[in-house]
Design a protein around this motif. Sequence first.
Motif, mmCIF file in Angstrom:
data_model
loop_
_atom_site.group_PDB
_atom_site.id
_atom_site.type_symbol
_atom_site.label_atom_id
_atom_site.label_comp_id
_atom_site.label_asym_id
_atom_site.label_seq_id
_atom_site.Cartn_x
_atom_site.Cartn_y
_atom_site.Cartn_z
ATOM 1 N N SER A 190 -29.311 42.395 -21.113
ATOM 2 C CA SER A 190 -29.767 41.343 -20.201
ATOM 3 C C SER A 190 -29.799 40.005 -20.916
ATOM 4 O O SER A 190 -29.777 39.936 -22.147
ATOM 5 N N TYR A 191 -29.837 38.940 -20.121
ATOM 6 C CA TYR A 191 -30.089 37.612 -20.663
ATOM 7 C C TYR A 191 -30.750 36.761 -19.591
ATOM 8 O O TYR A 191 -30.560 36.979 -18.390
ATOM 9 N N LEU A 192 -31.547 35.820 -20.015
ATOM 10 C CA LEU A 192 -32.245 34.905 -19.118
ATOM 11 C C LEU A 192 -31.302 33.767 -18.770
ATOM 12 O O LEU A 192 -30.969 32.937 -19.620
ATOM 13 N N PHE A 193 -30.870 33.746 -17.491
ATOM 14 C CA PHE A 193 -29.932 32.687 -17.100
ATOM 15 C C PHE A 193 -30.639 31.336 -17.027
ATOM 16 O O PHE A 193 -30.158 30.329 -17.522
ATOM 17 N N ASP A 194 -31.779 31.305 -16.357
ATOM 18 C CA ASP A 194 -32.614 30.109 -16.344
ATOM 19 C C ASP A 194 -34.066 30.577 -16.326
ATOM 20 O O ASP A 194 -34.352 31.750 -16.529
ATOM 21 N N ALA A 195 -34.961 29.659 -16.077
ATOM 22 C CA ALA A 195 -36.377 30.008 -16.171
ATOM 23 C C ALA A 195 -36.816 31.039 -15.147
ATOM 24 O O ALA A 195 -37.871 31.662 -15.299
ATOM 25 N N SER A 196 -35.990 31.251 -14.100
ATOM 26 C CA SER A 196 -36.439 32.112 -13.002
ATOM 27 C C SER A 196 -35.550 33.317 -12.758
ATOM 28 O O SER A 196 -35.893 34.173 -11.945
ATOM 29 N N TYR A 197 -34.403 33.426 -13.460
ATOM 30 C CA TYR A 197 -33.479 34.513 -13.113
ATOM 31 C C TYR A 197 -32.940 35.179 -14.370
ATOM 32 O O TYR A 197 -32.462 34.516 -15.286
ATOM 33 N N THR A 198 -33.021 36.516 -14.386
ATOM 34 C CA THR A 198 -32.516 37.319 -15.494
ATOM 35 C C THR A 198 -31.334 38.156 -15.030
ATOM 36 O O THR A 198 -31.423 38.867 -14.028
#
Length: 463
Positions: A328-336
């Motif tokens: 996984s990776y955190l795309f932005d502050a609200s979506y993984t």
Amino acid sequence: MKKNSIFSYGKLIQKLFPLILLLLSFSAYAQSAPPATSGDYRSKTQTGTGPFLWTTAANWEVYNGSIWQTAVQYPGQGTTAASQATYDVYISPGTEINVNSSATYYFGDLYILANNPLTNVQPAVSSGANVGRINLSGPNGGVNFFLWGNDQDIFIFGGVLYFETNNTVVGLLRGNALVVNNYNGTNQILGSNGLQPLQNGCTGNKQVKFYNADGTIAQNYMVCNGNNSDYNFVALNNNGGSISAILTASPAQLCAGGSSTLLTNYTGSIPDGKIITYNIQLVSGPAGYSYTGLNGTFTDPGTAASIPDPSLGALTIPGTYIFSLTVSYLFDASYTMSSTEQVTITVRPAGSAACACYRDAARDNSAKYPTKLGISSFDRAGTDGSSSADSWPNLREGGHIAIESQTAGFVINRVANTNAIAIPVEGMMIFDLSDGKLKIYTRKDGDSLFAWHVFSTPACPSL
């Protein structure tokens, strides 16, 4: 070989992970489809009430190399796995094509086009003079729109693939791709262009799947909304990225006491510099087995060793072992972005038929001698070979006696226990009545003393 892939360029220009064999020029493909060549189809400019039906030939034009002419067949008509077409199909801006019944087509690429830029926004489904659109809308609900050509990708360049009814599946052949380019780029819940469902009708029954050539499902890749697939429409339309875990085992089937290794990897369309998190876990296994999971992070793209390939060592308990890899990776502050893949390892009991050794003795005429004495229930002594040297039991070289049968067993000495053997010698075998086990008197590797050891792992040693 290409990997199943779905890409979105809605938020930013992406880096394609090297394992994905889909080499696009971002500057060129982000603007328009390639120019038409002879034999390609496009949807005809629409007048009156629409949308048009896919299966009406008069709704299409065919390019003859210099001009577009009215088609006499619709795209994909008459194509099969054995008789595939190579032409591309373009859904022109300002046209809508209805696919209202399930069908499987084999041709080149499908392009769903729009004029750039667009101003359409959700919740209304994008349409109008600037937008090309395919509507998947079966009259009784449920449409399978399968594009199973050997090299058949879908490119949504600002247009719309509209999942209007439930139980609707877009199916691609394993190894092909779906590329989404949202020209509007606004961060709406489902994007203004690309993959769109009926308003308030985003369910797990609107799906994109990959299939094997025999028609079986290779991967349930994406649903409109839900958690029974790797991705959903939100992830691809708006977040501009993807990731897929890759996990195999070598070997995946073995006998008790054998060793296996988990082989890990990942693929996807991932923005530069993202921190990838991995987690390797035991999902389930036989009673008495435990596994300490592995987890860690690294910066994409990493190296071949960024995710470890853990050796599981000797698996001594028969049964089914299921392991998982989550990346996984955190795309932005609200979506993984996240993906999980599982692998199953089957460990057979040491005494099962699949784990017994039936390898014929190696023949080495310079170091071994024919076996002169044999007992066989096959009534074939001296008859197997063309000469006496090749006949049975002579061909069982290196032994003093050969015994064979498929209906009778060989019973070795049955003794009360190992203490009953006053003077054991190396290589002696017995059946120990005290515990019901077959034993051999030998010295294990690394031991200094001889001892009785239980036969526990059948194998085929090299001769």
